[in-house]
Enzyme design. Sequence first.
Site, short mmCIF file in Angstrom:
data_model
loop_
_atom_site.label_atom_id
_atom_site.label_comp_id
_atom_site.label_asym_id
_atom_site.label_seq_id
_atom_site.Cartn_x
_atom_site.Cartn_y
_atom_site.Cartn_z
NE ARG A 96 -8.37 7.05 -6.11
CZ ARG A 96 -7.41 7.10 -5.18
NH1 ARG A 96 -6.65 8.16 -5.08
NH2 ARG A 96 -7.24 6.10 -4.34
CD GLU A 135 -10.05 -1.78 -7.11
OE1 GLU A 135 -9.85 -0.99 -6.18
OE2 GLU A 135 -10.40 -1.41 -8.24
NE ARG A 148 -10.94 3.13 4.64
CZ ARG A 148 -10.80 4.42 4.89
NH1 ARG A 148 -11.48 5.31 4.23
NH2 ARG A 148 -9.97 4.84 5.81
CB CYS A 161 -2.16 2.39 -6.44
SG CYS A 161 -3.66 1.53 -6.91
C1 PEP Z 1 -8.22 1.20 -3.65
O1 PEP Z 1 -9.32 0.65 -3.63
O2 PEP Z 1 -7.34 1.04 -2.78
C2 PEP Z 1 -7.91 2.13 -4.76
C3 PEP Z 1 -6.68 2.58 -4.94
O3 PEP Z 1 -8.94 2.54 -5.53
P1 PEP Z 1 -9.88 3.79 -5.11
O4 PEP Z 1 -9.30 4.34 -3.84
O5 PEP Z 1 -9.83 4.78 -6.19
O6 PEP Z 1 -11.20 3.13 -4.92
MG MG Z 2 -10.66 0.87 -5.39
#
Ligand code: PEP
Ligand code: MG
Length: 600
Positions: free
Chosen positions: A307, A442, A476, A513
């Site tokens: 990240r 996503e 969330r 991921c």
């Molecule tokens: C996700 O949204 O699951 C992701 C891996 O991205 P981030 O957690 O960095 O938003």
């Molecule tokens: Mg994300």
Amino acid sequence: MTISRRGRSIIAQGVPASPGFAIGTVHLLRPEARVIKRRYIAPEESKQEVARLKNALEEAKREILAIKKQVLHDVGEQEARIFDSHILILDDREVLEGVFQDIETHRINAEYAFSSRINSFLDRFENLSGGFLKDRMADLRDICDRVIDILTASESPRTIQDIVTPIIVVAHTLSPSTVSQFNLKTTLGLVTEVGGKTSHVAILARSLEIPSVTGINLQELGLEPGQTIIVDGTAGLVIVNPSLRDIKEYEIKKAAYVALEKELFTLRDLSSTTLDGKYIELSANIELPVEVEAVLQYGADSIGLYRSEFLFLTHETIPDEEHQYQAYKYISERMSPRPVTIRTLDAGGDKIVQQLRVSGEANPFLGWRSIRVCLDNTDIFKTQLRGILRASATGNIRLMFPMISNLNEIREARVVLDEVKAEFEAKQIPYDRNMELGCMIEVPSAVVMAEELSKYVDFFSIGTKDLIQFTLAVDRSNEKIADMFEPHSPAVLRMISWVIKAARLQGIKVSVCGEMAGDLLSAIILIGLGIDELSMVPGSILEMKKMIRSLSFVEAKLAGETILKMTTAEDIVAHISQKFSHLLDLNSEKKVRLVQPMGA
Ligand code: PEP
Ligand code: MG
């Protein structure tokens, strides 16, 4: 920290930092109260003061190199690397230039100028999005103390090598250099107030196999030297005044854990292949370069998600190309030849980069974030791409764009990338011409358009956190509806299956991921649906590998087909739990989850 009582025993729930169990007596390490006096200096003294600080920085570097050498000899290469980032802090131009300037313009003494700057960094870290950078604070404090010790020529009270009776070290905070000097025969466990799962101390404690718990408020718990406590580094518990029953129970747990741990680490260099020969790439998610050590420690095949926005979040200004290049190069060289997936800046939502902040967004997660910000700021985007392309010369970098929600975005992002590549060609700057390009899936619109999107990339990586949030319309971070955030919802699983099918048509790989990838039950489903790679927090990798090596891919695939016909999350979870129960409770003693600081 939460506290509960059972008879005479007090049970504190903190943060698990290094797994395992210890029963022993408290040894309190109390920090010396340090008052750094501000002293005004004459204008003609400022050069001398800057020189004094530069000498102290050099001396600190020499000391750290000596400790590194000792750790290299006593513990190992990976652990010794921890001290490289301490040296990096001492070389940080941004910090040091500021301190030199303070000395010269405000005419203040070196120790005051240095500690003030570091403290203001620490304050910023504290205030950043829920304090997720707390893990790096202990490192900064350690360096600051060392430099101040040298400047004030004070005796450092940092070592406890001489203690000969078994103890549990309890401290407000600990530095890696202190921990590296512990007598391993007598240090049974660690309890600290400050530090985190990804702190250097935690990494070192895990290497040294010292169970530790952090996030414990010492004052509230009223720990006294000589008191008996139990440290449960697996669950993050500290039990004060344990009963005989507690002690018996923990002795049994400890024996079982040691046996399991031994077994898990024998898997470190083995392939994550199912019983019937299906290889699943197991990779790690990281936020900071220093975490590479944990990735190597747990034997990940690759980094599936770096990240990169955390590089921006930890800086006052947007990091320049050179700074970014150094970070990307460090990670790729440490991991080489294992692949490293660098995700370009994913700012916005809950990851606020000050310079790119927009105020007053009613729905920041649906707002100006991620690839949208980069496409609107091509100068920032290109700077990052240049840093990544330069580092790609090592040959193991994969590039990934976040939050693609339509075809125009991937096309535009590729145009920008091609422009930077053309620049490199014209200037004959080396880079990896075969560097794989991927995008995150996503957003539901990207799922629907996956077949078309697959023509523009070499791989997909599904970010389940955002995908679940957007698909189920469940924020969330909203506690009221937290139980509606359901990774096993048939809607989510059908979407994932759809993405995998689209990728298959084009012959590209798919990874997950999001946090779901590190959960055993979810992983069985994902493998059954046909996922190629699972990327998770490093601490989950070994138990995942153990599960995969006992899993039948054919059975997982059958289960995958069955659950796709089901209509509720409850039915899906019940089916997988029942069919694969032998794989799910197998590691019940090894429940340390190095969960992302940001939730995930
Ligand atoms: C996700 O949204 O699951 C992701 C891996 O991205 P981030 O957690 O960095 O938003
Ligand atoms: Mg994300």
